[in-house]
Every structure is written in structure tokens, then in C-alpha cells.
Scaffold this motif. Structure first.
Motif, PDB file in Angstrom:
ATOM      1  N   ARG A  20       0.823  -1.214   0.000  1.00 58.91           N
ATOM      2  CA  ARG A  20       0.000   0.000   0.000  1.00 58.91           C
ATOM      3  C   ARG A  20       0.853   1.258   0.000  1.00 58.91           C
ATOM      4  NH1 ARG A  20      -4.431  -2.071   4.414  1.00 58.91           N
ATOM      5  NH2 ARG A  20      -5.268  -3.734   3.085  1.00 58.91           N
ATOM      6  N   CYS A  21       1.922   1.267   0.776  1.00 58.87           N
ATOM      7  CA  CYS A  21       2.745   2.476   0.885  1.00 58.87           C
ATOM      8  C   CYS A  21       3.391   2.835  -0.448  1.00 58.87           C
ATOM      9  CB  CYS A  21       3.800   2.319   1.980  1.00 58.87           C
ATOM     10  SG  CYS A  21       4.898   0.918   1.747  1.00 58.87           S
ATOM     11  N   TYR A  22       3.985   1.867  -1.124  1.00 64.50           N
ATOM     12  CA  TYR A  22       4.645   2.218  -2.388  1.00 64.50           C
ATOM     13  C   TYR A  22       3.669   2.365  -3.532  1.00 64.50           C
ATOM     14  CZ  TYR A  22       5.262  -2.950  -2.612  1.00 64.50           C
ATOM     15  OH  TYR A  22       5.090  -4.303  -2.565  1.00 64.50           O
ATOM     16  N   SER A  23       2.455   1.857  -3.386  1.00 64.78           N
ATOM     17  CA  SER A  23       1.418   2.122  -4.387  1.00 64.78           C
ATOM     18  C   SER A  23       0.867   3.533  -4.235  1.00 64.78           C
ATOM     19  CB  SER A  23       0.270   1.124  -4.240  1.00 64.78           C
ATOM     20  OG  SER A  23       0.700  -0.168  -4.556  1.00 64.78           O
ATOM     21  N   LEU A  24       0.685   3.960  -2.988  1.00 64.09           N
ATOM     22  CA  LEU A  24       0.124   5.285  -2.712  1.00 64.09           C
ATOM     23  C   LEU A  24       1.177   6.396  -2.729  1.00 64.09           C
ATOM     24  CD1 LEU A  24      -2.206   4.274   0.254  1.00 64.09           C
ATOM     25  CD2 LEU A  24      -2.925   4.939  -2.049  1.00 64.09           C
ATOM     26  N   SER A  25       2.398   6.058  -2.380  1.00 65.20           N
ATOM     27  CA  SER A  25       3.461   7.066  -2.235  1.00 65.20           C
ATOM     28  C   SER A  25       4.747   6.606  -2.920  1.00 65.20           C
ATOM     29  CB  SER A  25       3.719   7.310  -0.744  1.00 65.20           C
ATOM     30  OG  SER A  25       2.536   7.648  -0.070  1.00 65.20           O
ATOM     31  N   PRO A  26       4.730   6.479  -4.243  1.00 58.78           N
ATOM     32  CA  PRO A  26       5.906   5.949  -4.942  1.00 58.78           C
ATOM     33  C   PRO A  26       7.139   6.838  -4.869  1.00 58.78           C
ATOM     34  CG  PRO A  26       4.290   6.765  -6.513  1.00 58.78           C
ATOM     35  CD  PRO A  26       3.638   6.805  -5.155  1.00 58.78           C
ATOM     36  N   GLY A  27       6.974   8.091  -4.523  1.00 53.83           N
ATOM     37  CA  GLY A  27       8.127   8.967  -4.370  1.00 53.83           C
ATOM     38  C   GLY A  27       8.832   8.792  -3.040  1.00 53.83           C
TER      39      GLY A  27
ATOM     40  N   LEU B 271      12.655   5.195   0.469  1.00 53.35           N
ATOM     41  CA  LEU B 271      13.531   5.891  -0.492  1.00 53.35           C
ATOM     42  C   LEU B 271      14.153   7.135   0.112  1.00 53.35           C
ATOM     43  CD1 LEU B 271      11.375   5.651  -3.734  1.00 53.35           C
ATOM     44  CD2 LEU B 271      13.351   4.263  -3.094  1.00 53.35           C
ATOM     45  N   VAL B 272      13.391   7.842   0.927  1.00 53.44           N
ATOM     46  CA  VAL B 272      13.881   9.053   1.597  1.00 53.44           C
ATOM     47  C   VAL B 272      13.338   9.078   3.016  1.00 53.44           C
ATOM     48  CG1 VAL B 272      14.103  10.447  -0.498  1.00 53.44           C
ATOM     49  CG2 VAL B 272      11.968  10.465   0.738  1.00 53.44           C
ATOM     50  N   ALA B 273      14.169   9.446   3.957  1.00 56.49           N
ATOM     51  CA  ALA B 273      13.705   9.557   5.337  1.00 56.49           C
ATOM     52  C   ALA B 273      13.108  10.939   5.592  1.00 56.49           C
ATOM     53  CB  ALA B 273      14.847   9.278   6.304  1.00 56.49           C
ATOM     54  N   ASP B 274      13.756  11.964   5.049  1.00 57.41           N
ATOM     55  CA  ASP B 274      13.249  13.324   5.209  1.00 57.41           C
ATOM     56  C   ASP B 274      12.221  13.585   4.114  1.00 57.41           C
ATOM     57  OD1 ASP B 274      14.842  14.024   7.437  1.00 57.41           O
ATOM     58  OD2 ASP B 274      16.553  14.289   6.103  1.00 57.41           O
ATOM     59  N   VAL B 275      10.993  13.839   4.531  1.00 56.01           N
ATOM     60  CA  VAL B 275       9.891  14.021   3.583  1.00 56.01           C
ATOM     61  C   VAL B 275      10.069  15.339   2.833  1.00 56.01           C
ATOM     62  CG1 VAL B 275       7.383  14.221   3.351  1.00 56.01           C
ATOM     63  CG2 VAL B 275       8.359  12.706   5.097  1.00 56.01           C
ATOM     64  N   PRO B 276      10.147  15.275   1.505  1.00 52.55           N
ATOM     65  CA  PRO B 276      10.296  16.501   0.717  1.00 52.55           C
ATOM     66  C   PRO B 276       9.061  17.406   0.839  1.00 52.55           C
ATOM     67  CG  PRO B 276      10.807  14.560  -0.611  1.00 52.55           C
ATOM     68  CD  PRO B 276      10.190  14.078   0.664  1.00 52.55           C
ATOM     69  N   VAL B 277       9.280  18.690   0.679  1.00 52.20           N
ATOM     70  CA  VAL B 277       8.184  19.656   0.712  1.00 52.20           C
ATOM     71  C   VAL B 277       7.143  19.258  -0.334  1.00 52.20           C
ATOM     72  CG1 VAL B 277       7.573  22.069   0.310  1.00 52.20           C
ATOM     73  CG2 VAL B 277       9.686  21.503   1.518  1.00 52.20           C
ATOM     74  N   GLY B 278       5.900  19.242   0.063  1.00 54.19           N
ATOM     75  CA  GLY B 278       4.806  18.887  -0.825  1.00 54.19           C
ATOM     76  C   GLY B 278       4.418  17.426  -0.752  1.00 54.19           C
ATOM     77  N   GLU B 279       5.264  16.574  -0.167  1.00 49.20           N
ATOM     78  CA  GLU B 279       4.983  15.143  -0.060  1.00 49.20           C
ATOM     79  C   GLU B 279       4.377  14.761   1.295  1.00 49.20           C
ATOM     80  OE1 GLU B 279       5.279  12.568  -2.225  1.00 49.20           O
ATOM     81  OE2 GLU B 279       5.912  13.870  -3.860  1.00 49.20           O
TER      82      GLU B 279
ATOM     83  N   ALA C   3       0.424   7.100   3.546  1.00 55.90           N
ATOM     84  CA  ALA C   3       1.160   5.838   3.666  1.00 55.90           C
ATOM     85  C   ALA C   3       1.111   5.314   5.102  1.00 55.90           C
ATOM     86  CB  ALA C   3       2.604   6.019   3.218  1.00 55.90           C
ATOM     87  N   VAL C   4       1.309   6.198   6.058  1.00 52.07           N
ATOM     88  CA  VAL C   4       1.261   5.806   7.469  1.00 52.07           C
ATOM     89  C   VAL C   4      -0.116   5.248   7.807  1.00 52.07           C
ATOM     90  CG1 VAL C   4       1.313   6.662   9.841  1.00 52.07           C
ATOM     91  CG2 VAL C   4       3.048   7.424   8.210  1.00 52.07           C
TER      92      VAL C   4
END
Length: 63
Positions: free
Chosen positions: A15-22, A35-43, A50-51
Motif C-alpha cells: 500500500r505504501c509504495y502504491s500510494l506514495s511511490p516517491g 527511499l527518503v527519510a526526510d519528507v520533501p516539501v509537498g509530499e 502511507a502511514v
């Protein structure tokens, strides 16, 4: 915001990588990979989704 993934708790529902592939991807067994621990602005909304979608509660989001 910072994401944390408990790889041992992940059961590979996807579910997480389907909903939040970035933010997430899958390994060769279908388990989540951060893929990234620090959530980019806008994500931020994608990270929250995902949580909330993880049935094992293997993803945490920290401010």
C-alpha cells in the motif's frame, strides 16, 4: 517531517509504495523500502496517507 520504517513489521502489502511511490519502493520480495527519510516539501500528505494505510503500522512519521 521524517519517516521511519520498521522493516521487520512490514508484510509486503504494498500500500505504501502504491500510494506514495516517491517515498517508498519494494524490494525483491515485495517488502517496503524507504527511499527518503526526510519528507520533501509537498509530499507530506502522501507520507501521512502511507502511514494511515499500513495494516501493520510499520511506518511512523515524526515532526
Amino acid at each position: 517531517m521524517r519517516l521511519e520504517l520498521d522493516g521487520e513489521a512490514c508484510q509486503g502489502h504494498g500500500r505504501c509504495y502504491s500510494l506514495s511511490p516517491g517515498l517508498f519502493d519494494a524490494d525483491e520480495e515485495g517488502h517496503s523500502v524507504l527511499l527518503v527519510a526526510d519528507v520533501p516539501v509537498g509530499e507530506e500528505p502522501s507520507a501521512r496517507q502511507a502511514v494511515q494505510s499500513c495494516p501493520e503500522e510499520a511506518i511512523a512519521l515524526h515532526d
